[in-house]
Motif scaffolding. Structure first.
Motif, PDB file in Angstrom:
ATOM      1  N   ALA A 190       0.826  -1.210   0.000  1.00  0.00           N
ATOM      2  CA  ALA A 190       0.000   0.000   0.000  1.00  0.00           C
ATOM      3  C   ALA A 190       0.858   1.257   0.000  1.00  0.00           C
ATOM      4  N   VAL A 191       1.888   1.283   0.818  1.00  0.00           N
ATOM      5  CA  VAL A 191       2.766   2.452   0.891  1.00  0.00           C
ATOM      6  C   VAL A 191       3.519   2.640  -0.421  1.00  0.00           C
ATOM      7  N   ALA A 192       4.073   1.535  -0.957  1.00  0.00           N
ATOM      8  CA  ALA A 192       4.838   1.639  -2.204  1.00  0.00           C
ATOM      9  C   ALA A 192       3.965   2.119  -3.356  1.00  0.00           C
ATOM     10  N   VAL A 193       2.731   1.605  -3.446  1.00  0.00           N
ATOM     11  CA  VAL A 193       1.814   2.031  -4.506  1.00  0.00           C
ATOM     12  C   VAL A 193       1.421   3.492  -4.307  1.00  0.00           C
ATOM     13  N   ALA A 194       1.112   3.865  -3.072  1.00  0.00           N
ATOM     14  CA  ALA A 194       0.678   5.235  -2.779  1.00  0.00           C
ATOM     15  C   ALA A 194       1.731   6.255  -3.166  1.00  0.00           C
ATOM     16  N   ARG A 195       3.006   5.912  -3.007  1.00  0.00           N
ATOM     17  CA  ARG A 195       4.081   6.843  -3.342  1.00  0.00           C
ATOM     18  C   ARG A 195       4.185   7.103  -4.838  1.00  0.00           C
ATOM     19  N   GLU A 196       3.520   6.252  -5.649  1.00  0.00           N
ATOM     20  CA  GLU A 196       3.541   6.419  -7.103  1.00  0.00           C
ATOM     21  C   GLU A 196       2.253   7.053  -7.626  1.00  0.00           C
ATOM     22  N   ALA A 199      -2.540  12.878  -7.646  1.00  0.00           N
ATOM     23  CA  ALA A 199      -3.312  13.603  -6.632  1.00  0.00           C
ATOM     24  C   ALA A 199      -4.641  12.937  -6.308  1.00  0.00           C
ATOM     25  N   ASP A 200      -5.262  12.286  -7.286  1.00  0.00           N
ATOM     26  CA  ASP A 200      -6.584  11.690  -7.071  1.00  0.00           C
ATOM     27  C   ASP A 200      -6.530  10.201  -6.738  1.00  0.00           C
ATOM     28  N   GLY A 201      -5.346   9.631  -6.723  1.00  0.00           N
ATOM     29  CA  GLY A 201      -5.220   8.201  -6.442  1.00  0.00           C
ATOM     30  C   GLY A 201      -5.371   7.888  -4.966  1.00  0.00           C
ATOM     31  N   ARG A 202      -5.805   6.674  -4.696  1.00  0.00           N
ATOM     32  CA  ARG A 202      -6.008   6.257  -3.306  1.00  0.00           C
ATOM     33  C   ARG A 202      -5.845   4.751  -3.199  1.00  0.00           C
ATOM     34  N   VAL A 203      -5.378   4.303  -2.034  1.00  0.00           N
ATOM     35  CA  VAL A 203      -5.267   2.869  -1.737  1.00  0.00           C
ATOM     36  C   VAL A 203      -6.087   2.579  -0.493  1.00  0.00           C
ATOM     37  N   PHE A 204      -6.957   1.574  -0.575  1.00  0.00           N
ATOM     38  CA  PHE A 204      -7.679   1.084   0.594  1.00  0.00           C
ATOM     39  C   PHE A 204      -6.947  -0.166   1.063  1.00  0.00           C
ATOM     40  N   ALA A 205      -6.287  -0.066   2.214  1.00  0.00           N
ATOM     41  CA  ALA A 205      -5.486  -1.162   2.748  1.00  0.00           C
ATOM     42  C   ALA A 205      -6.306  -1.903   3.800  1.00  0.00           C
ATOM     43  N   VAL A 206      -6.620  -3.162   3.521  1.00  0.00           N
ATOM     44  CA  VAL A 206      -7.556  -3.933   4.354  1.00  0.00           C
ATOM     45  C   VAL A 206      -6.836  -5.094   5.036  1.00  0.00           C
TER      46      VAL A 206
END
Length: 351
Positions: A190-196, A199-206
């Motif tokens: 989640a962190v690695a994807v979020a860093r890429e 502005a409108d992107g989001r990760v829901f980490a479950v």
């Protein structure tokens, strides 16, 4: 829920990646050489300072324990004496332990350490004699360009899983999409994807594990991606009811070890890593099949998915299953090789 304390150390602390062991040794836990019952019995636990309520990774603790050079040198000698000839890699782990423990050059006199020498000695004994994973001893794993906090109760990120991030960042429209990382564990993906993301992107980490939620929260905060990662506590798709049909992608490294294979795992894995993150049921497919069943309800048209599997047999089975049972919902379903030429991942797109 326990609160993880952070030191005042800057969040941009990133150290160079440690040299990693050969990929083939880390891809998946190997069976023990002996299958006897005695060989599979964990040693009796000894008191360990890392079992205290403070779960802060060693390298994030304040350096407030002076250690004279002579005492530190004596510790090195005692620690090195515990390393069996069959495990020369432990000398590398000893260097890493001292690197994480020392605030500056450990050759300074006195050295300022992040834990008393007695605590370091107990940590080292648990690693060498108790087969406790080194990552749990020091509280982190170097993964991609991250230093990911981990502790017992959370699966240690594996090197082959790094490839998942490369796959999703190549998806058209990736940067502004909404993604779900199911079974996030430490939150590394989640962190690695979020860093890429844009502005409108989001990760829901479950994750269903409260320990995982705590550790993932720590990693998200340390890397300053709170605005892009939303951690949700729950099982698989259950916490995602409000985003059904809106996700650009689903990523998951679920439990996939067959239950009967668990006793044969390396002690560092079978004795210490959470069964919740390892046990995939009778054939290792229980959670993977559940993910396949729910995919079409959360992905938007054109959405991408990638699952990590136990290898060739599982990947081939899932490709065939999705391509036949759910052919009306998915296309371009394929198995993807890892760096060891093993069919490690299954990917595809929502129609």
């Amino acid at each position: 829920m326990a609160t993880l304390s952070l030191s005042s150390r800057p969040l941009t602390f990133l150290r160079p990646n440690r040299a990693k062991p050969p990929l083939h040794r880390l891809l998946r836990p190997k069976p023990l050489a002996s299958s006897s019952a005695s060989a599979l019995t964990p040693p009796t636990p000894r008191p360990d300072p890392t079992d205290t309520p403070d779960p802060t990774p060693l390298f994030l603790r304040p350096a407030c324990h002076p250690a004279p050079a002579a005492a530190l040198a004596a510790f090195r000698r005692r620690a090195a004496a515990l390393v069996p000839p069959s495990a020369p890699h432990l000398h590398r782990h000893l260097r890493w332990l001292l690197s994480d423990a020392a605030a500056a050059d450990p050759s300074s006199d006195p050295a300022l350490l992040r834990a008393p020498l007695d605590d370091l000695e107990a940590m080292w004994a648990h690693h060498v004699r108790g087969r406790r994973p080194f990552q749990y001893v020091v509280g982190n794993e170097h993964w991609r360009d991250l230093v990911v906090a981990v502790r017992e109760g959370v699966l240690i990120p594996r090197p082959e899983t790094e490839a998942v991030v490369d796959m999703v960042t190549k998806v058209e429209g990736f940067a502004d999409g909404w993604w779900a990382d199911l079974g996030t564990g430490s939150g590394a993906i989640a962190v690695a994807v979020a860093r890429e993301l844009g502005a409108d992107g989001r990760v829901f980490a479950v994750d269903v594990s409260e320990v995982a939620v705590e550790v993932a929260t720590l990693n998200v905060q340390r890397y300053g991606v709170q605005g892009k990662v939303e951690i949700r506590h729950g099982s698989w798709f259950e916490p995602l009811q409000d985003v059904k049909g809106k996700l650009m992608g689903v990523i998951s490294n679920p439990p996939y070890i067959p239950t009967d294979d668990l006793p044969g795992l390396q002690p560092e894995v079978g004795w210490h890593e959470p069964k919740l993150a390892l046990d995939g049921g009778k054939e290792g497919l229980e959670h993977l099949l559940h993910l396949c069943e729910g995919l079409s309800s959360v992905l938007k048209p054109g959405g991408f998915f990638v699952f990590e599997t136990n290898g060739n047999k599982q990947s081939e089975f899932l490709v065939d299953l999705i391509s036949t049972k759910w052919s009306s919902s998915f296309h371009n379903v394929e198995a993807v090789l890892d760096f060891a030429e093993i069919k490690r991942f299954v990917t595809g797109y929502r129609r």
